[in-house]
Scaffold this motif. Structure first.
Motif, PDB file in Angstrom:
ATOM      1  N   GLY A   1       0.804  -1.222   0.000  1.00  7.44           N
ATOM      2  CA  GLY A   1       0.000   0.000   0.000  1.00  7.44           C
ATOM      3  C   GLY A   1       0.833   1.266   0.000  1.00  7.44           C
ATOM      4  O   GLY A   1       0.387   2.314  -0.471  1.00  7.44           O
ATOM      5  N   THR A   2       2.042   1.178   0.535  1.00  9.93           N
ATOM      6  CA  THR A   2       2.930   2.348   0.568  1.00  9.93           C
ATOM      7  C   THR A   2       3.339   2.733  -0.849  1.00  9.93           C
ATOM      8  O   THR A   2       3.248   3.907  -1.238  1.00  9.93           O
ATOM      9  CB  THR A   2       4.173   2.034   1.439  1.00  9.93           C
TER      10      THR A   2
ATOM     11  N   ILE B   1      -0.947   7.040   8.568  1.00  7.76           N
ATOM     12  CA  ILE B   1       0.323   6.324   8.527  1.00  7.76           C
ATOM     13  C   ILE B   1       1.330   7.141   7.714  1.00  7.76           C
ATOM     14  O   ILE B   1       0.942   7.914   6.826  1.00  7.76           O
ATOM     15  CB  ILE B   1       0.121   4.922   7.919  1.00  7.76           C
TER      16      ILE B   1
ATOM     17  N   ASP C   1      -7.035   7.280  -0.134  1.00 14.06           N
ATOM     18  CA  ASP C   1      -6.338   6.151   0.492  1.00 14.06           C
ATOM     19  C   ASP C   1      -7.382   5.284   1.190  1.00 14.06           C
ATOM     20  O   ASP C   1      -7.863   5.611   2.276  1.00 14.06           O
ATOM     21  CB  ASP C   1      -5.277   6.641   1.481  1.00 14.06           C
TER      22      ASP C   1
ATOM     23  N   ALA D   1      -6.939   2.093   2.088  1.00 13.46           N
ATOM     24  CA  ALA D   1      -6.260   0.901   2.615  1.00 13.46           C
ATOM     25  C   ALA D   1      -7.052   0.223   3.733  1.00 13.46           C
ATOM     26  O   ALA D   1      -7.032  -0.997   3.868  1.00 13.46           O
ATOM     27  CB  ALA D   1      -4.874   1.303   3.142  1.00 13.46           C
ATOM     28  N   GLU D   2      -7.750   1.037   4.537  1.00 10.68           N
ATOM     29  CA  GLU D   2      -8.363   0.504   5.764  1.00 10.68           C
ATOM     30  C   GLU D   2      -9.867   0.317   5.645  1.00 10.68           C
ATOM     31  O   GLU D   2     -10.530   0.075   6.657  1.00 10.68           O
ATOM     32  CB  GLU D   2      -8.067   1.478   6.926  1.00 10.68           C
TER      33      GLU D   2
ATOM     34  N   SER E   1      -4.173  -1.191   0.413  1.00  6.93           N
ATOM     35  CA  SER E   1      -3.148  -2.103   0.931  1.00  6.93           C
ATOM     36  C   SER E   1      -3.809  -3.453   1.158  1.00  6.93           C
ATOM     37  O   SER E   1      -4.978  -3.514   1.551  1.00  6.93           O
ATOM     38  CB  SER E   1      -2.611  -1.576   2.260  1.00  6.93           C
TER      39      SER E   1
ATOM     40  N   LYS F   1      -5.349  -6.378   6.805  1.00 11.05           N
ATOM     41  CA  LYS F   1      -6.441  -5.731   6.091  1.00 11.05           C
ATOM     42  C   LYS F   1      -7.607  -6.704   5.890  1.00 11.05           C
ATOM     43  O   LYS F   1      -7.443  -7.915   6.069  1.00 11.05           O
ATOM     44  CB  LYS F   1      -5.944  -5.187   4.753  1.00 11.05           C
TER      45      LYS F   1
HETATM   46  C1  LIG Z   1      -4.202   4.214   5.658  1.00  9.13           C
HETATM   47  C2  LIG Z   1      -3.049   3.386   5.200  1.00  9.13           C
HETATM   48  N1  LIG Z   1      -2.415   3.734   4.063  1.00  9.13           N
HETATM   49  C3  LIG Z   1      -1.355   3.051   3.607  1.00  9.13           C
HETATM   50  C4  LIG Z   1      -0.869   1.953   4.261  1.00  9.13           C
HETATM   51  C5  LIG Z   1       0.363   1.272   3.757  1.00  9.13           C
HETATM   52  O1  LIG Z   1       0.139  -0.034   3.345  1.00  9.13           O
HETATM   53  P1  LIG Z   1       1.288  -1.146   3.388  1.00  9.13           P
HETATM   54  O2  LIG Z   1       1.464  -1.554   4.802  1.00  9.13           O
HETATM   55  O3  LIG Z   1       0.702  -2.238   2.546  1.00  9.13           O
HETATM   56  O4  LIG Z   1       2.495  -0.553   2.787  1.00  9.13           O
HETATM   57  C6  LIG Z   1      -1.498   1.532   5.433  1.00  9.13           C
HETATM   58  C7  LIG Z   1      -0.956   0.355   6.126  1.00  9.13           C
HETATM   59  O5  LIG Z   1      -1.319  -0.290   6.937  1.00  9.13           O
HETATM   60  C8  LIG Z   1      -2.596   2.263   5.929  1.00  9.13           C
HETATM   61  O6  LIG Z   1      -3.218   1.928   7.067  1.00  9.13           O
END
Ligand SMILES: Cc1ncc(COP(=O)(O)O)c(C=O)c1O
Length: 378
Positions: free
Chosen positions: A56-57, A82, A153, A155-156, A186, A191
């Protein structure tokens, strides 16, 4: 044995799909599961194109790169998130500009965004926090008014929904990840859907999708492979990981039902504890309770560290809330966010933590967690 803060739920189908990769030798970044996972995740989220990446980064980094920002351009992000969000901006030579968060949803305070818009602003990056959507409509209005890109974003919040167009004649529920220019996911093991490590960028724009595919794959050219017109990276996901993701996606309804049950059940059992703030669900949101966060009132004369310690003594693992980007020495050293203050993010960073929230959490374990919470805070 500690009750872990998260444990994924993996089954026979995950094993079958991954075994197929091993049996057929398609273990790297080509193979049918990649395309299927990209197409099906994009369709699930109501988007046209999906570009799977390693986490996700880098998904966020790739999304910002696709905007072709110039050095010194600005991207507005919440401080309460994050570090990946700020890194995505900084690694593209742009400048993150912060806003505080809403005290109820803990998501970006959308009322503070407009005053942070400058002639250098290129994009807004809303981050849906702990399962609850950001209030997207005001951001979409700002995006139209000032011609700004939006990178969501998500991811969550796999599967979370937002009621868009509330003031209009036809408000509609839409999945998070379907808004703005691009969205980012992510698939880390904690997740809702996991590929072990993994991520994805979604967009409706075919040119952005093509650019993202190229940047993900070292900008190799189809007709002249080792000739490069741009600088890319290797951000590829493997077929093995996509196989896991596809199997997970096929049980998305079960996963969502389990998370919604977990959220409702925690709330039912904890709501009577004095001075303990629980997750909300705004009327315009469907929360997926990615992680069940709680914030202790300062009047309780206890902070999240002390609560975490007391829960740990009772065999319960927790995680602290994010520490705001404006409180990070790594950015201060680079001259960023010096002397900036964001009261809500600062308070919840010290008073908030999340409880065990994984899909494999049993009812007995939840009972133990809630009993411990009542014992410590009752
Ligand atoms: C809101 C959010 N963005 C981005 C990420 C980054 O994802 P990753 O851990 O897969 O790099 C996370 C990770 O937990 C996250 O909570």
């Amino acid at each position: 044995m500690m009750i872990p803060v998260n444990e994924p739920l993996l089954g026979e189908r995950e094993l079958d799909y991954v075994a197929e990769c091993v049996r057929t030798g398609w273990v790297s970044s080509a193979g049918k599961f990649i395309n299927q996972f990209e197409e099906q995740w994009a369709a699930y989220c109501g988007r046209r194109h999906g570009v799977a990446v390693s986490n996700g980064t880098v998904a966020l980094q790739l999304a910002v790169a696709c905007l072709e920002v110039k050095p010194g351009d600005e991207v507005i992000i919440p401080t309460f998130t994050i570090i990946s969000c700020a890194l995505a901006v900084v690694y593209n030579s742009a400048v993150p500009v912060l806003v505080d968060c809403d005290p109820q949803t803990w998501c970006m305070d959308v009322q503070q965004v407009e005053e942070k818009i400058s002639p250098r602003t290129r994009a807004i990056m809303p981050v849906h926090i702990y399962g609850h959507p950001v209030d997207m409509d005001p951001l979409l209005d700002l995006s139209n008014k000032y011609g700004l890109a939006i990178i969501e974003d998500a991811a969550e919040v796999h599967g979370a929904e937002y009621l868009s167009g509330r003031g209009a004649s036809h408000p509609a529920w839409r999945r998070c990840g379907s808004f703005g220019t691009m969205s980012s996911f992510s698939f880390y093991a904690n997740k809702l859907i996991t590929t072990g490590e993994g991520g994805m960028v979604l967009t409706d724009d075919p040119q952005i999708a093509e650019k993202a595919r190229s940047l993900r794959n070292l900008c190799f050219q189809p007709d002249r492979r080792f000739y490069h017109e741009e600088l890319g990276s290797n951000f590829r996901l493997t077929n093995l990981q996509a196989a896991l993701g596809l199997a997970q996606l096929e049980r998305m309804n079960e996963i969502l039902a389990r998370k919604r049950w977990l959220g409702a059940e925690y709330t039912r059992r904890l709501k009577d504890i004095r001075g303990l703030q629980l997750p909300v669900e705004e009327p315009w949101a469907r929360n997926v309770y990615w992680m069940y966060g709680v914030v202790i009132s300062e009047e309780r004369e206890m902070d999240a560290d002390l609560l975490a310690q007391k829960l740990k003594e009772r065999g319960i693992e927790t995680r602290p809330f994010f520490l705001g980007m404006h409180e990070q020495p790594a950015f201060h050293k680079r001259g960023l966010f010096l002397n900036e203050r964001y009261a809500v993010a600062e308070r919840i960073a010290r008073q908030g933590l999340y409880l065990p929230s994984g899909l494999a959490l049993t009812e007995d374990q939840m009972t133990q967690v809630c009993d411990a919470m009542h014992e410590v805070l009752g």
